[in-house]
Write an enzyme that holds these catalytic residues in place. Structure first.
Site, PDB file in Angstrom:
ATOM      1  N   ARG A  29       0.790  -1.242   0.000  1.00  0.00           N
ATOM      2  CA  ARG A  29       0.000   0.000   0.000  1.00  0.00           C
ATOM      3  C   ARG A  29       0.821   1.292   0.000  1.00  0.00           C
ATOM      4  O   ARG A  29       0.244   2.384   0.053  1.00  0.00           O
ATOM      5  CB  ARG A  29      -0.992   0.042   1.178  1.00  0.00           C
ATOM      6  CG  ARG A  29      -1.999  -1.083   1.163  1.00  0.00           C
ATOM      7  CD  ARG A  29      -3.257  -0.709   1.908  1.00  0.00           C
ATOM      8  NE  ARG A  29      -3.058  -0.590   3.334  1.00  0.00           N
ATOM      9  CZ  ARG A  29      -4.021  -0.239   4.185  1.00  0.00           C
ATOM     10  NH1 ARG A  29      -5.239   0.031   3.746  1.00  0.00           N
ATOM     11  NH2 ARG A  29      -3.779  -0.151   5.477  1.00  0.00           N
ATOM     12  N   ASP A  30       2.153   1.210  -0.080  1.00  0.00           N
ATOM     13  CA  ASP A  30       2.922   2.458  -0.113  1.00  0.00           C
ATOM     14  C   ASP A  30       4.235   2.270  -0.887  1.00  0.00           C
ATOM     15  O   ASP A  30       5.309   2.668  -0.426  1.00  0.00           O
ATOM     16  CB  ASP A  30       3.213   2.940   1.311  1.00  0.00           C
ATOM     17  CG  ASP A  30       3.613   4.415   1.355  1.00  0.00           C
ATOM     18  OD1 ASP A  30       3.316   5.134   0.368  1.00  0.00           O
ATOM     19  OD2 ASP A  30       4.219   4.835   2.357  1.00  0.00           O
ATOM     20  N   ILE A  31       4.138   1.659  -2.078  1.00  0.00           N
ATOM     21  CA  ILE A  31       5.315   1.485  -2.922  1.00  0.00           C
ATOM     22  C   ILE A  31       5.666   2.816  -3.571  1.00  0.00           C
ATOM     23  O   ILE A  31       4.839   3.435  -4.242  1.00  0.00           O
ATOM     24  CB  ILE A  31       5.054   0.419  -4.012  1.00  0.00           C
ATOM     25  CG1 ILE A  31       4.820  -0.945  -3.363  1.00  0.00           C
ATOM     26  CG2 ILE A  31       6.213   0.358  -5.004  1.00  0.00           C
ATOM     27  CD1 ILE A  31       6.019  -1.506  -2.638  1.00  0.00           C
TER      28      ILE A  31
END
Length: 292
Positions: A29-31
């Site tokens: 969810r936070d690449i």
């Protein structure tokens, strides 16, 4: 558009790490670039699982408040729609673009990215001369998450192949076409891609010294893709027998030799690959390229 060998190693590492996360039924969810760390040995590590979430199953979806970092979130996140692991695929596509374009973003400048992402308005013209990167990234940043590939499919994409594998694929593809007559539906269908690969005459892209070498042995049809592939295959087989000046023109195997042709016919590999995906994926010879 064409990463170095070290760059490919790093990108493969990021992809493998994220694929492992997905196999554990999780979503990161936070690449984004700042969440990728490199060891002293150049090994990529995915950092900051603080927003990670475990799913009920591999294909499970979820709904939540908007999470992640501005400019790297998938459109379904910004639009508060149902989400799945495909949000990581989207972010990874943006990250790969960032890497191969020296810091650019497919959805524009920092202040307009979220608006462009939400509406599906991207620009990847910097990759027009890099068909493998263009094809992969445009699939990964699809607005519709159901049309984005899974990471297991991305791993097999030609973008991640080394030069030896690319050259071997062209050779095997050429061998496959050679067993059919010119009238066979497979050959006829593939020849329709000629204009996209070289226009009307592939011979005119070659230097005179190399043309002289070709004329010494046989005549080639300048309008036929199968004949272009035949040249690539035959001259690779007989590379050691070529005159020294011709070897110098072609460059060393496999990388220099491959670049000699891909610089002149940049879309050749992807046209052959896509044709194989849709028409030859069930044949054993292509399993190591498409499935393994």
């Amino acid at each position: 558009g064409v990463p170095t060998l070290e760059g490919l190693k790093i990108l493969r590492g990021i992809m493998s790490g994220l694929e492992h996360v997905h196999e554990l039924h999780m979503v990161h969810r936070d690449i984004k670039p700042s969440n990728i760390l490199l060891s002293q040995g150049g090994v990529a590590k995915i950092a900051d699982m603080g927003l990670g979430r475990r799913l009920e199953g591999k294909d499970a979806s979820f709904e939540t408040l908007t999470v992640g970092s501005s400019g790297w979130q998938a459109p379904e996140v910004l639009n508060c729609q149902s989400m799945s692991q495909k949000i990581d695929v989207f972010s990874l596509g943006c990250l790969i673009y960032f890497c191969v374009t020296n810091g650019e973003h497919p959805f524009g400048s920092r202040f307009e990215r979220d608006v462009n992402i939400a509406s599906g308005n991207y620009d990847v013209d910097l990759l027009l001369d890099a068909p493998e990167a263009f094809d992969l990234i445009t699939q990964m940043i699809e607005h519709d998450p159901s049309r984005r590939p899974a990471l297991s499919d991305i791993r097999h994409h030609p973008f991640f192949w080394d030069d030896e594998k690319r050259l071997s694929f062209l050779q095997d593809f050429s061998d496959r076409l050679e067993v059919e007559s010119a009238q066979h539906w497979l050959v006829v269908a593939f020849e329709k891609r000629a204009s996209a690969i070289f226009g009307q005459d592939w011979l005119r892209e070659l230097p005179e010294a190399f043309l002289n070498e070709l004329r010494n042995f046989r005549k080639y049809k300048s309008f036929a893709v199968r004949d272009l592939l035949r040249v690539i295959r035959n001259k690779r087989h007989h590379y050691r027998d070529l005159p020294a000046e011709v070897q110098e023109i072609l460059g060393p195997l496999p990388s220099g030799y491959l670049r000699f042709f891909t610089r002149r016919y940049p879309s050749l590999l992807m046209e052959c690959y896509l044709f194989a995906v849709y028409n030859l994926s069930g044949e054993d010879i292509f399993r190591r390229y498409l499935l393994d």
